[in-house]
Write an enzyme that holds these catalytic residues in place. Structure first.
Site, PDB file in Angstrom:
ATOM      1  N   LYS B  21       0.934  -1.301   0.043  1.00  0.00           N
ATOM      2  CA  LYS B  21      -0.138  -0.066  -0.075  1.00  0.00           C
ATOM      3  C   LYS B  21       0.930   1.385   0.116  1.00  0.00           C
ATOM      4  CE  LYS B  21      -3.765  -1.087   2.096  1.00  0.00           C
ATOM      5  NZ  LYS B  21      -4.327  -1.523   3.447  1.00  0.00           N
ATOM      6  N   ARG B  91      -3.363   2.826   8.593  1.00  0.00           N
ATOM      7  CA  ARG B  91      -3.451   1.533   8.006  1.00  0.00           C
ATOM      8  C   ARG B  91      -2.298   0.850   7.950  1.00  0.00           C
ATOM      9  NH1 ARG B  91      -7.130   2.419   2.597  1.00  0.00           N
ATOM     10  NH2 ARG B  91      -7.967   3.999   3.811  1.00  0.00           N
ATOM     11  N   GLY B 100      -6.177 -10.709   8.332  1.00  0.00           N
ATOM     12  CA  GLY B 100      -5.881 -10.976   9.676  1.00  0.00           C
ATOM     13  C   GLY B 100      -5.008  -9.801   9.892  1.00  0.00           C
ATOM     14  N   MET B 102      -4.340  -5.770  10.498  1.00  0.00           N
ATOM     15  CA  MET B 102      -5.268  -4.849  11.141  1.00  0.00           C
ATOM     16  C   MET B 102      -6.036  -3.924  10.195  1.00  0.00           C
ATOM     17  SD  MET B 102      -4.693  -1.714  13.861  1.00  0.00           S
ATOM     18  CE  MET B 102      -4.688  -0.592  12.274  1.00  0.00           C
ATOM     19  N   ARG B 337      -8.762   1.384  -8.552  1.00  0.00           N
ATOM     20  CA  ARG B 337      -8.448  -0.178  -8.676  1.00  0.00           C
ATOM     21  C   ARG B 337      -8.963  -0.305  -9.878  1.00  0.00           C
ATOM     22  NH1 ARG B 337     -13.041  -1.523  -4.118  1.00  0.00           N
ATOM     23  NH2 ARG B 337     -14.767  -0.515  -5.008  1.00  0.00           N
ATOM     24  N   HIS B 454     -26.128 -38.048 -21.021  1.00  0.00           N
ATOM     25  CA  HIS B 454     -26.422 -37.995 -22.227  1.00  0.00           C
ATOM     26  C   HIS B 454     -26.848 -36.870 -22.532  1.00  0.00           C
ATOM     27  CE1 HIS B 454     -29.282 -38.228 -25.733  1.00  0.00           C
ATOM     28  NE2 HIS B 454     -28.285 -38.951 -26.197  1.00  0.00           N
ATOM     29  N   ARG B 559     -18.294 -38.066 -33.956  1.00  0.00           N
ATOM     30  CA  ARG B 559     -18.743 -39.161 -33.259  1.00  0.00           C
ATOM     31  C   ARG B 559     -19.867 -39.602 -34.127  1.00  0.00           C
ATOM     32  NH1 ARG B 559     -19.003 -35.235 -28.294  1.00  0.00           N
ATOM     33  NH2 ARG B 559     -19.328 -34.024 -30.146  1.00  0.00           N
ATOM     34  N   ARG B 615     -14.484 -40.777 -35.366  1.00  0.00           N
ATOM     35  CA  ARG B 615     -14.469 -41.943 -34.408  1.00  0.00           C
ATOM     36  C   ARG B 615     -15.562 -43.148 -34.797  1.00  0.00           C
ATOM     37  NH1 ARG B 615     -15.813 -41.210 -28.198  1.00  0.00           N
ATOM     38  NH2 ARG B 615     -17.909 -40.967 -29.215  1.00  0.00           N
ATOM     39  N   GLU B 749      -8.216 -44.274 -24.047  1.00  0.00           N
ATOM     40  CA  GLU B 749      -9.195 -43.927 -23.467  1.00  0.00           C
ATOM     41  C   GLU B 749      -9.441 -44.969 -22.304  1.00  0.00           C
ATOM     42  OE1 GLU B 749     -13.135 -43.187 -25.084  1.00  0.00           O
ATOM     43  OE2 GLU B 749     -12.358 -44.812 -26.670  1.00  0.00           O
ATOM     44  N   SER B 768      -5.385 -40.322 -29.902  1.00  0.00           N
ATOM     45  CA  SER B 768      -6.289 -38.941 -29.108  1.00  0.00           C
ATOM     46  C   SER B 768      -6.800 -39.653 -27.808  1.00  0.00           C
ATOM     47  CB  SER B 768      -7.517 -38.630 -30.022  1.00  0.00           C
ATOM     48  OG  SER B 768      -8.172 -37.671 -29.399  1.00  0.00           O
ATOM     49  N   THR B 771     -10.223 -38.364 -22.415  1.00  0.00           N
ATOM     50  CA  THR B 771      -9.945 -38.051 -20.911  1.00  0.00           C
ATOM     51  C   THR B 771     -11.193 -38.258 -20.272  1.00  0.00           C
ATOM     52  OG1 THR B 771     -10.322 -35.850 -21.505  1.00  0.00           O
ATOM     53  CG2 THR B 771      -7.925 -36.591 -21.212  1.00  0.00           C
ATOM     54  N   ASN B 772     -12.467 -38.295 -20.807  1.00  0.00           N
ATOM     55  CA  ASN B 772     -13.679 -38.445 -20.105  1.00  0.00           C
ATOM     56  C   ASN B 772     -13.629 -39.998 -19.613  1.00  0.00           C
ATOM     57  OD1 ASN B 772     -14.503 -36.149 -21.209  1.00  0.00           O
ATOM     58  ND2 ASN B 772     -16.159 -36.866 -22.206  1.00  0.00           N
ATOM     59  N   ASP B 773     -13.417 -40.992 -20.530  1.00  0.00           N
ATOM     60  CA  ASP B 773     -13.576 -42.260 -19.978  1.00  0.00           C
ATOM     61  C   ASP B 773     -12.238 -42.601 -19.234  1.00  0.00           C
ATOM     62  OD1 ASP B 773     -15.842 -42.637 -21.613  1.00  0.00           O
ATOM     63  OD2 ASP B 773     -15.278 -44.320 -22.667  1.00  0.00           O
ATOM     64  N   CYS B 836      -9.401 -35.539 -26.877  1.00  0.00           N
ATOM     65  CA  CYS B 836     -11.002 -35.046 -27.369  1.00  0.00           C
ATOM     66  C   CYS B 836     -11.960 -35.260 -26.042  1.00  0.00           C
ATOM     67  CB  CYS B 836     -11.178 -35.749 -28.496  1.00  0.00           C
ATOM     68  SG  CYS B 836     -11.340 -37.641 -28.400  1.00  0.00           S
ATOM     69  N   TYR B 856      -2.727 -31.377 -29.880  1.00  0.00           N
ATOM     70  CA  TYR B 856      -4.195 -30.410 -30.182  1.00  0.00           C
ATOM     71  C   TYR B 856      -5.315 -30.887 -29.125  1.00  0.00           C
ATOM     72  CZ  TYR B 856      -6.325 -34.529 -32.312  1.00  0.00           C
ATOM     73  OH  TYR B 856      -6.772 -35.659 -32.772  1.00  0.00           O
TER      74      TYR B 856
END
Lengths: 887, 887
Positions: B21, B91, B100, B102, B337, B454, B559, B615, B749, B768, B771-773, B836, B856
């Site tokens: 400050k 201050r 925490g 003052m 700010r 789904h 898909r 796929r 996967e 590929s 990452t879901n499965d 993917c 990618y």
């Protein structure tokens, strides 16, 4: 250069030079055994043959003649003689036995002249002619690749002509005709006459053996099995003089086992037939005599046979299965091989051979076949029973056989079973609430699920025979089931064989398992040798007792949910699950706690001084609830009957079941996830363990309980449960004014837990790999689904070599296990790591876990003996495989 | 030794010495901004204080006096004056802002004398007394830890006495009484009189600041955030002279944004109020004037304000949110700010600030908050709308808001939607066959499933707002749904907010998304900077077109099963699945092939010259079939109506559904497992890709299709499908007399595929990660189940920091990904590896994938802009974080 060894000229140690068969013949000759005289043409000749543009080296022919002379001298027979002709067999033999190589040619040396000599010397013209026609056919087929059907067509034609049904009934006339026609086939096919000169026959046969070395099948076999030139380079050729047990009444032929293959008793076992050939025994034309009879009829031959048996056993360190022939009072050993025996005999001979100092304990253990030992532990179907009608084949889910009448209803199974009826419980699938019926049935048969379906796992745990996923449809209402075109009604008797998945109609007699004293001796030897620990998956004191009697070193997995399976408890448990409030649930849990505590006390008593690992509640809750579809059906039934008061209860239940139900329950709200969302359940279970220990400690019973958390994926789950554990521990300790040491640990059955085991390790005292769930997660295979849907196809198509739920997948799951163990041990090299999946009972998997430095495997009580012996074999094999390297 | 810096004595670069400050105040003063005069007591003094047993160093007091004098000089006010008293604020301020520590003490310097002076100078006795009572309370609380309730009780009592409701209505009488009672509290509590000497007040305040440095909360905060001494060692104390906008009519106070926070326009935005204090604006007692008015009323102040705004923006490189006060015609900047802005304004100011050369393009990109950008891409609820009635809150599954009337039936949704009605489709859950209704609804609301159910996945793909797992019960029959106690009927209008999961009754107005030209400019900048590729998950040409317009560099996931979702096709697809013979199936497949080929042609055309990864069929077949329980119910309904002819068909269907159904379908018969057991399905799909490519090649359209196999766990699965691929390829090539290059690859996967990627690598051209499965498998969490059952609890209890299905779990899944990438790249460092899963759209995950050398990420079209900007920010942040190290 020496291209040929007469059997007595070589000690038979150089397999590469002599081939396996040739080396064996030399060895046996050296042992003084009565091998018919003969010689080996070495593998060097084979190499020369190929270097020499596929011609036999000139110097070979001279050496052959010399050795033939030597045979003549020994046998008194004459090569090409019209009187007492010497005939020989020719066979291939590389350093390693190899399919695709040439078969044996018998009776080589026969032609239109020598066949007469054979007739004279055997005093059997028919036999001589029959040998001749066989030789012509075999020689043509093997040496000239003549299409066998050509010969067979002639045979069929002439048999028809003479109105003969069986080859053995061919008379002299017909045989003579056949021989003429067979020789004609040669003329037509290879544009040459059948070679009648015995030497020409021999040279052609030798060439054929060498040619087969580079045959397509042999080459592929060598490539597939990585048999390189330094292992086997070329084939040898074995020339052995023919002997005939059908020469006269001083001749005979026989087959004996050196010990009884059914009992293992040290007692020669077998038959012989006078004036006969080996194939006559097989054909069963005449009834052979018991080998004991020979003692009287051919006392000196019998003596020689006994001596031979002893020599062979001592040399091969295995009971032998022997073929012999006596030609005119002269004994010849034709073949010997390790005797096939049943499991009881294997065990007994193992112990006996050690007593007789023929083999060591290690050798005794190594000769046992694990698969065969299964027989000892379960009922088996009497294979001699003839009237077996196979209805269907399902998945063999739990070994052993059982028979009984079909019952479709759980309640009836319990009722009738308790009365003592033998019942096969037949269901589409089973649920935990059905388990009471498992106890009262002799076997279980389902139309759904795989090797790890509920029915399969529970049955295996109990040691009950079980077949799952069999192709039939049940009509529960009409109490029938349809298998293919057969309709079975309730109370029809069937027999199921859990060893191979076959279901038979009617009652087939059983052979009971035998845990002999010999087996106990063997188990003790194995115990002393093995390194990896063997614990039991046991959920009650009875199973624990059985496991202990087999030598279990503790309980590696006590599934607390299984304790709720008893009929009086399942209802309480269900009520606990469907409680709407925490208080309601706590009320039910208090009741369950008392039951669980008492169960623990019983188990701990049995397993005193041994570790007992208790896994807290694991399965998804809906497993304990009725099936949605069935409930819907029941509601509709009630609606039809207008039983309105019952309907609303059912509808409430249906609503609860719907709420609890999951799309993929295996990866749903279960294990530690339940422990976190309903902490009161785990609290109850942990407290029950502590209280049980406290009670026994007061009674001076030393117990070693361990508490294990299932389905952990993250360190924070563990920390939350640890806090509960700590609270209960300090509470119980302050109440009893004692300290209680109960190890806290977790399953490694979630991939993430394995990947972060290093982190988890800081907060646990032990780990246990749950390789069932881990295999599911690593493959993304749901055991129940894939085993019934496509796993068989995967194995048929060789996508997978083995069912990964039976034998650990070393590449995937195994690597993850290894990686995980390595990470844990990095910071805590002594941390206890076990395995409690079904793999613990598979010998190959046990080896893998042993190599991965796992401390113990935990297996169902019935597989403990097998696990112990496997574990010992691993150590022994490792020693064996190290030895040669040191040498 | 210099212990104090007047704001103009230091350049404010040494934050460690001056605190954050203090450094800022010095800096702004140096910039020539009208900061009220004041000074900083350095952090060195704090250290001395503690070394000195918590006493202030003697030399400090002298330096304080000197600096107070300096303030007096600048302000013309007098410390302790009865006329025009100098008041100050005190201050704390460490190098890093720290909870925490003052709080501010205002109006320090007031006592019974100076309060009169303040009354005179402000010409407002009430104000002066009010300031005094506030000061006494704050000082007591902060410096002496006097329990605040003591003061509050007095306040309440006196307000009651005078019948005053609001603090602002306290009159002079009551204030005087309060002051007396407040001072009494001191006497009673600390056994001392309230310190009236301004210097004593100041020393006590400084000590309080220093004491707070070692307060419990501050220490814990430093430990937790690893703020060591080399980062912040002690706190500074800032002393600033008070200024008052309520002195007279030449005084005022105001709040302005340097640019319009709603539009981003470069135009000062705000209000001011004459003769008032800051809190008066907030309280809204008087209506403030628009800042433009100041131009006329205070022209020279306005000029100074404008100058200040420009200076601040240039200095902080951000539009500012400023508080200022004019005291008797003198302008003071009280606070500045960064201005909070909406997404449109953020984008516009980013572009403008670059144009104005205030910031660079990199800085422009870095200042964007990804979360906020979501607003730009979807409808949002008008936050100013007051009559929002929140009914329930579900899981926010697909962003954007929508309103419309509730419809429960799929068919009605299609019918009414096609007519143009706005409809919210409300269902328990959705299935692929329901997808046509997604197109005709404005939003979707379900009572089951999680973020990856789904409904959620499909809605996200389409960019439709969607809320799932909301707590309500549908009665389809009576067309009502119950949420808590509210009953909604069909056709009732609701509004759903897919950004936060809230459901409101009635129609709330929407704010439409704006893809401004400025946004396009920003996207272009980001494109040029980012490294990781951004592709789209798109299953049709419309989605592909949208993705392309946002800057997608291809399709990373098409898909194929989604293509069957259209109403005319789903039936054909279902028939294909339930075919009893291969021939029947092939017949259906031929029809489907034509449709699929045409779809591919459309997509390839849009994506010409860009890769399109197709796929093959992935989900378990039963997903395309009706629900078992519903079928059972339907059969019962038909039975009631005695429609026997229909019943048998339904029963057949039920039987098929039962056969196809699985216990854990996510790990069941799906993906490549289907491709292997029903090779005709994959054959059809592969052929359709080749045929589409062939057709377009003839039309001179360059296409780059890639074929990707889902759910692979073993190399042999891949090899079997590769053989099919090779056959079709050579067949199509020979028919067209052309060569077609279509890369062959696989999803990673399944955990086992990741563990053996090195092996798989030999046979594929790209990978590929799904990452879901993978997240499901690594955690053993079924997305659908855990999200609706316990994941929220896991996040609440901090077991998991984040939903691992949204943001990649670096520890578990992430490590497996890294390990796998490393193994693949070992032998083929250039192999294309993408991601993917849904994680591709999450900035933190994108960073992780970027760091893991993934080529990618593929995301839904609607998230492409966000992915592009995130990807650019990663590069820019990396550069920034490297700089200091170089320095």
């Amino acid at each position: 250069m020496k291209l040929i060894y007469f059997f007595d000229e070589n000690d038979g140690k150089n397999k590469k030079l002599l081939g396996g068969k040739g080396a064996g013949l030399c060895q046996m000759t050296k042992l003084g055994l009565a091998i018919p005289p003969g010689f080996v043409i070495t593998t060097e000749v084979c190499k020369m043959y190929y270097q020499n543009n596929k011609t036999l080296p000139k110097i070979l022919l001279n050496q052959i003649t010399k050795n033939i002379r030597k045979i003549e001298k020994t046998t008194g027979k004459k090569w090409g003689s019209n009187n007492n002709p010497l005939l020989i067999s020719v066979r291939s033999g590389a350093a390693i036995s190899m399919p695709g190589m040439m078969d044996t040619i018998l009776n080589l040396g026969l032609n239109d002249q020598t066949v007469k000599g054979l007739a004279t010397s055997s005093n059997n013209k028919r036999f001589a002619l029959d040998s001749y026609r066989r030789f012509i056919q075999l020689f043509g087929k093997v040496v000239f690749n003549i299409d066998d059907t050509k010969f067979e067509n002639v045979l069929t034609k002439i048999k028809k002509e003479y109105n003969i049904l069986d080859d053995n009934d061919l008379n002299i006339k017909s045989l003579q005709k056949i021989i003429i026609e067979f020789k004609n086939i040669y003329k037509k096919t290879i544009k040459k006459l059948f070679p009648s000169d015995p030497y020409e026959q021999l040279y052609l046969a030798i060439k054929a053996v060498f040619d087969s070395w580079m045959g397509r099948r042999a080459i592929i076999y060598r490539q597939k099995n990585k048999i390189t030139k330094d292992i086997a380079d070329g084939t040898a050729v074995n020339i052995v003089s023919m002997v005939f047990g059908n020469m006269d009444s001083n001749s005979c032929t026989g087959v004996v086992f050196t010990r009884d293959p059914n009992t293992g008793d040290k007692k020669i076992f077998g038959d012989y037939l006078i004036n006969a050939q080996g194939e006559d025994i097989v054909a069963g034309i005449r009834t052979p005599m018991h080998i004991d009879k020979m003692k009287e009829e051919f006392p000196h031959i019998y003596k020689q046979l006994m001596k031979t048996c002893k020599l062979l056993e001592t040399h091969y360190k295995e009971p032998q299965d022997i073929e012999f022939t006596v030609e005119q009072n002269k004994f010849y050993l034709l073949q010997t091989r390790s005797a096939k025996m049943n499991a009881v005999a294997m065990i007994k001979t193992s112990v006996d051979l050690v007593k007789e100092k023929i083999i060591t304990k290690s050798q005794a253990l190594l000769r046992l076949h694990i698969d065969q030992l299964e027989q000892l532990l379960h009922n088996t179907i009497d294979d001699t029973f003839k009237k077996k009608i196979n209805i269907i084949k399902g998945i063999a889910a739990s070994p052993g056989a059982a028979n009984g009448k079909i019952i479709f209803s759980i309640n009836d199974t319990i009722k009738l079973g308790e009365k003592g009826d033998k019942i096969i419980l037949v269901r589409e699938e089973t649920k935990p609430e059905d388990v009471p019926a498992f106890f009262t049935s002799t076997g279980i048969l389902t139309s759904r699920g795989g090797k790890t379906s509920h029915a399969a796992v529970v049955a295996r745990g109990m040691g009950k025979p079980c077949i799952v996923g069999a192709d039939f449809v049940i009509d529960y209402k009409n109490k029938i089931c349809k298998c293919n075109n057969i309709i079975l009604h309730e109370n029809d008797v069937i027999t199921i064989d859990g060893n191979d998945g076959n279901v038979y109609s009617g009652e087939i007699p059983m052979i009971a398992p035998k845990i002999t004293n010999d087996f106990k001796v063997i188990l003790q030897w194995a115990q002393n040798i093995k390194k990896i620990g063997i614990r039991a998956n046991a959920d009650n004191d009875v199973a624990a007792q059985l496991a202990l009697s087999y030598g279990a070193e503790g309980i590696g997995l006590c599934r607390t949910e299984r304790m709720f399976n008893a009929q009086d408890r399942i209802k309480l448990f269900t009520k606990m699950i469907i409680s709407k409030t925490t208080n309601e649930r706590k009320f039910m849990l208090r009741k369950l706690e008392q039951l669980q505590k008492n169960d623990f006390i019983k188990i701990f008593k049995v397993m005193k001084n041994l570790p007992v690992t208790i896994r807290l509640l694991d399965p998804p809750l809906h497993e304990f609830l009725p099936n949605q579809n069935e409930l819907t059906n029941q509601i509709h039934e009630l609606e039809k009957l207008r039983k309105t008061n019952k309907i609303s209860n059912m509808k409430n239940l249906l609503e609860i079941v719907k709420n609890v139900s999951e799309i993929n329950p295996m990866m749903g709200h279960r294990g530690v996830r339940l422990g976190i969302t309903y902490p009161e359940i785990y609290e109850m279970q942990i407290r029950a363990v502590f209280e049980a220990m406290a009670k026994l400690t007061k009674l001076k019973v030393n117990t070693i309980p361990q508490i294990m958390i299932p389905q952990v994926s993250d360190i924070n789950e563990l920390l939350i449960i640890k806090k509960i554990y700590d609270n209960i521990k300090s509470n119980v300790e302050s109440r009893y004014k004692m300290k209680f040491k109960i190890n806290f640990g977790t399953m490694l059955e979630v991939v993430r837990a394995c990947l972060t085991s290093n982190e988890l390790q800081k907060h646990v005292e032990f780990f246990s790999f749950g390789t069932n769930d881990l295999t599911q997660a690593v493959f993304s295979f749901s055991r129940e689904d894939v085993e019934s849907k496509f796993l068989a196809e995967y194995i048929n198509k060789k996508i997978l070599a083995k069912n990964p739920f039976q034998s650990i997948d070393k590449n995937g799951v195994g690597n993850l296990v290894k990686m995980s163990v390595k990470n844990c041990r990095k910071n805590n090299k002594n941390i206890e790591i076990g395995v409690c999946g079904e793999h613990g009972g598979d010998p190959e998997s046990i080896k893998f876990f042993h190599d991965s430095k796992i401390n113990y495997v935990s297996v169902s009580p019935h597989r403990i003996p097998i696990a112990i012996i496997s574990a010992a074999q691993i150590i022994l094999n490792a020693k064996n495989s190290i030895k040669p390297r040191i040498k």
